[in-house]
Write an enzyme that holds these catalytic residues in place. Structure first.
Site, short mmCIF file in Angstrom:
data_model
loop_
_atom_site.label_atom_id
_atom_site.label_comp_id
_atom_site.label_asym_id
_atom_site.label_seq_id
_atom_site.Cartn_x
_atom_site.Cartn_y
_atom_site.Cartn_z
N THR A 228 0.77 -1.40 -0.11
CA THR A 228 -0.06 0.10 -0.01
C THR A 228 1.01 1.11 -0.02
O THR A 228 1.99 1.29 0.37
CB THR A 228 -0.80 0.01 1.42
OG1 THR A 228 0.06 0.23 2.37
CG2 THR A 228 -1.75 -1.25 1.46
N ASP A 229 0.14 2.52 -0.37
CA ASP A 229 0.86 3.70 -0.05
C ASP A 229 0.80 3.92 1.29
O ASP A 229 -0.13 3.38 1.99
CB ASP A 229 0.38 4.68 -1.08
CG ASP A 229 1.22 5.79 -1.12
OD1 ASP A 229 2.17 6.09 -0.56
OD2 ASP A 229 0.89 6.86 -2.25
N TRP A 230 1.32 4.87 1.75
CA TRP A 230 1.45 5.00 3.64
C TRP A 230 0.09 5.43 3.71
O TRP A 230 -0.41 6.82 3.36
CB TRP A 230 2.74 6.05 3.83
CG TRP A 230 3.91 5.27 3.86
CD1 TRP A 230 4.73 5.37 5.32
CD2 TRP A 230 4.93 4.35 3.25
NE1 TRP A 230 5.60 4.67 5.19
CE2 TRP A 230 5.89 3.81 3.84
CE3 TRP A 230 4.47 3.86 2.14
CZ2 TRP A 230 6.92 3.13 3.54
CZ3 TRP A 230 5.47 2.70 1.52
CH2 TRP A 230 6.45 2.38 2.20
N GLY A 231 -0.40 4.64 4.67
CA GLY A 231 -1.82 4.90 5.20
C GLY A 231 -2.81 4.92 4.14
O GLY A 231 -4.00 5.39 4.41
N GLY A 232 -2.50 4.32 2.99
CA GLY A 232 -3.51 3.97 2.23
C GLY A 232 -4.56 2.75 2.11
O GLY A 232 -5.28 2.42 1.25
#
Length: 833
Positions: A228-232
């Site tokens: 995932t992208d960070w916090g995604g």
């Protein structure tokens, strides 16, 4: 599975813990069981490894590393071999700085020039972006570490990027928005891929089984890790079922416990956990082999403390030269009236503009590199081959008017014959996390250019910036050199081109429109409260639209001038590809980019006039020297996505084969008869008339439905009464101004005040807030701040009016968390109510 021997020794809890980060930048490890940790680092054009604990915004300094030209510049080189060389250097630095996974390259399409992150992407054309990125990836991974291609997919704006829905018809999705990834994956073979924040057609990308399973796994044959992208991560269980194995960053085990609960409850088959854990173990082992004998560098040289790449001076210096060689080929000469360039020894030259002394050489946001050294134009006086009369700052780079600076510049210009004027976009106007409101350069720079022109002097403009800008002011200059964002050695390349020591060979990788309103997606681009973004233009982005619709442009796709001339001859077209002879007919050595386009007149489907299907950059040709350039056809040369048969098809016909120096400068042309694969064509030409004409502005919802294939989900905010919204996990903090209760509105107004204040007094602060909580939803902030989802839900309760209940829950946290308080202290707050 590849590592059943290791998996068999792990408990369910341990396997689940492998599926999220140990902390912000590292994956979980179990050294005693043979599972190493990976360090993940930003780095599309340079390593950004944090020197200390820090967040994604890079508030703390990163270790020194080489800042190579950004993607927007590298793409202008059209040189696959150069991209491979840069990739090898990036991978070598990753190894020196103990980085397992380099988070790049970014290969999203440039749908609209307002996108604030355009500098980090290659092109408006998927073939060009795919070929360049594949070579960069191969170079990076030749060092034994992983590249991480991103952002998969349909992430073409920054505004509301984390909860927007890209509504894309299937043909455009396949031909435009996933083709670059297909090429990068099949040819570059990246070990990892990052899912984007946004939804595509109603489902978040990390949970999107059509994207991840049908297309990525089955069709592309991708075998690597999806992170995932960070916090995604929106729904961890749904993401796991869609093969999104690794969630970043770590979140104190919050989603690990969620996974365990789901398995124990029977709502998640443990096979998903095993398969994901196996993927994480596999890439961790693969990318850690290169570090088996790793030794921390000596942090001192000649009594001076050093960090990062400065610990390896030989590598540092060699890579600066690679950065210089790369930037040499990325510069695009857009205008050179009267052959004013290169400058002559007798020319009396004034250098004006803040960007000459404080160059803009990279983008802002998560890709920002702490470079090992930075060349600036004013420090290179010893290399000037012209008569230098002086330097003046000229303007405030952030747009404030300054009469004193103007007067100084005008006075200096009076002593010169030629003015070299550095101008462009500042580092806070375009940035990750926000989109530009227009295509304008600050007006104070334009005003000074016009005033300088009034002196009757010759003017050479050197342009800095990561995306398309309004260039209607170029009538006020004689030459225009686009330096884009050319890395730490860029100013040295600019000087060599002005001196004539380097012949510019870059070409535009995106179209420069005359005005923003000419871009078809402008009607359906990011808006302050628009969540549902309809890609009504379908396949017609960039040159595909401008040529088909007959819309004039400022500078076309694939365009760039040289100090020499090239002649094309002896074109041969076969079913294998094309051959053409390119000869340097000028008096200066130079390189030429040969571009192959394919088109089909009278097609039974709507399509552009022609599309890029191949390219090759020649070697450095001496005057009179020639080279036979061969470009082969591949499986993408004649295909289109047929939404009726739901697969790639070829339409039968006699195709036009164009060999060109730019999209509008065709140097040789032939034809080729190609057999078709189907007679089932998907569109009603009458109902899709706008698409067949290419005039895709003003497309109605009904017309778009004909191409999209039905209805779409409307995710736009629904106000239950005037200016009021129930806050959910997907609500952004910037939406708190519409919260149901006063507490939420107060927090929202405070954030908005800080952003507005920052825009006036401290734009960098404003940008960091926008990149951080302001444009993030509750669920993502909980991930980025190591807050449990129970606490995120409690915040929503507070914002929706349940103040005391929400406050108590927030303070207590997740009952299953090791940090959960065992006493009744916080309950006393509830009892006092």
């Amino acid at each position: 599975m590849k590592h059943e021997d290791i998996l068999s020794t792990l408990t369910l809890e341990e396997k689940a813990s492998l599926l999220s980060g140990k902390n912000f930048w590292e994956s979980m490890d179990y050294p005693e069981k043979g599972i190493p940790s990976m360090f993940l680092s930003d780095g599309p054009h340079g390593i950004r490894k944090q020197a200390a604990a820090a967040d994604q915004l890079g508030l703390n300094p990163s270790l020194p590393a080489t800042c190579f030209p950004t993607a927007v510049s590298l793409a202008n080189s059209w040189n696959t071999e150069l991209l491979h060389t840069v990739g090898v250097a990036l991978g070598e630095e990753a190894v020196k700085l103990h980085v397992n996974m380099l988070l790049g390259p970014g290969i999203n399409m440039k749908r609209n020039p307002r996108c604030g992150r355009s500098f980090e992407y290659f092109s408006e054309d998927p073939y060009l972006a795919g070929k360049l990125s594949a070579n960069l990836i191969d170079g990076i991974q030749s060092n034994g570490i992983s590249a991480c291609v991103k952002h998969w997919c349909g992430n073409n704006q920054e505004e509301r990027r984390i909860n927007s829905d890209s509504v894309i018809d299937e043909r455009a999705l396949r031909e435009i928005y996933t083709t670059a990834f297909e090429i990068a994956i099949k040819e570059g073979k990246p070990l990892s891929l990052m899912s984007s924040y946004n939804m595509v057609n109603g489902t978040y990308t990390n949970e999107n089984e059509h994207l991840n399973l049908d297309i990525l796994r089955k069709e592309f044959g991708y075998e690597g890790l999806i992170v995932t992208d960070w916090g995604g991560e929106a729904d961890r269980i749904a993401g796991l079922k869609a093969d999104n194995a690794l969630e970043m960053p770590g979140n104190n085990g919050d989603t690990d416990r969620e996974i365990v609960r789901a398995v124990n409850a029977g709502t998640l088959d443990v096979k998903y956990v095993d398969e994901a854990a196996d993927q994480v173990i596999d890439i961790a082992i693969k990318t850690s082999k290169v570090f088996e004998n790793y030794q921390e560098p000596v942090g001192e040289i000649d009594g001076q403390k050093v960090t990062g790449l400065n610990c390896y001076p030989e590598v540092r210096d060699a890579h600066h030269l690679i950065a210089k060689a790369a930037s040499d080929e990325t510069m695009v000469l857009l205008k050179n009236e009267g052959g004013i360039l290169p400058l002559k020894a007798e020319d009396k030259v004034a250098v004006i503009g803040d960007f000459a002394n404080a160059p803009r050489y990279q983008g802002a946001g998560s890709s920002q590199v702490n470079c090992t050294q930075l060349d600036n134009f004013t420090d290179l006086k010893d290399k000037y081959k012209f008569d230098f009369v002086g330097y003046a700052q000229g303007y405030d780079r952030y747009g404030k008017k300054n009469g004193k600076l103007t007067k100084e510049a005008m006075a200096l210009a009076g002593n010169a014959d030629i003015i070299v004027y550095f101008m462009g976009l500042d580092e806070v106007t375009e940035s990750e996390g926000l989109d530009r409101v227009d295509l304008n350069i600050h007006h104070n720079q334009i005003e000074l250019l016009e005033a300088l022109r009034g002196l009757g002097k010759k003017i050479v403009v050197v342009l800095s910036g990561g995306s398309v800008v309004d260039l209607t002011w170029d009538t006020n200059c004689d030459a225009l050199l686009n330096g884009a964002l050319s890395g730490q050695a860029g100013c040295n390349s600019v000087l060599d081109i002005l001196n004539g020591d380097v012949n510019p060979s870059g070409k535009t990788s995106e179209t420069y429109c005359i005005k923003l309103e000419d871009v078809p997606s402008n009607e359906n681009f990011a808006g302050a409260y628009d969540v549902c973004i309809k890609y009504k233009e379908s396949i017609f982005i960039g040159y595909r639209y401008f040529e088909k619709a007959g819309v004039a442009v400022k500078y076309p796709f694939g365009f760039g001038l040289s100090y020499t001339t090239f002649e094309y001859s002896d074109l041969v077209v076969t079913d294998k590809g094309v051959k053409v002879t390119v000869k340097n007919t000028g008096s200066v050595a130079g390189k030429e980019v040969v571009e192959l386009y394919v088109g089909l007149k009278d097609s039974k489907i709507f399509r552009p006039v022609k599309e890029l299907k191949g390219f090759k950059k020649t070697k450095l040709l001496q005057p009179g020297e020639e080279e036979v350039v061969e470009i082969v056809f591949d499986d993408k040369s004649f295909r289109y996505w047929n939404v009726k048969t739901n697969k790639w098809e070829v339409e039968a016909g006699t195709y036009d084969i164009y060999v060109a120096s730019s999209i509008v400068d065709v140097r040789a042309q032939g034809t080729l008869a190609v057999a078709g694969t189907t007679e089932e064509f998907p569109y009603d030409a009458e109902k899709a008339a706008k698409y067949f004409s290419g005039n895709v502005t003003g497309v109605t919802d009904e017309e778009f439905k004909e191409v999209y294939g039905g209805e779409w989900i409307n995710h736009n905010m629904v106000f239950y009464k005037k200016n009021r919204v129930i806050m959910t996990r997907d609500s952004l903090f910037c939406d708190l101004v519409f919260a149901k209760r006063w507490v939420g509105r107060l927090v929202g107004k405070l954030l908005r005040f800080i952003v507005n204040w920052g825009n006036k007094h401290n734009k960098k602060l404003a940008n960091m807030i926008v990149m951080g909580p302001y444009q993030f939803p509750m669920r993502a902030v909980s991930r980025m701040m190591n807050m449990s989802m129970v606490q995120a839900d409690a915040l929503m309760s507070i914002f929706n009016g349940h103040f005391w209940k929400g406050l108590v829950t927030f303070c207590k946290g997740d009952p299953e968390s090791p940090k959960y308080p065992k006493d009744n202290h916080y309950m006393k707050v509830e009892k006092k109510k």
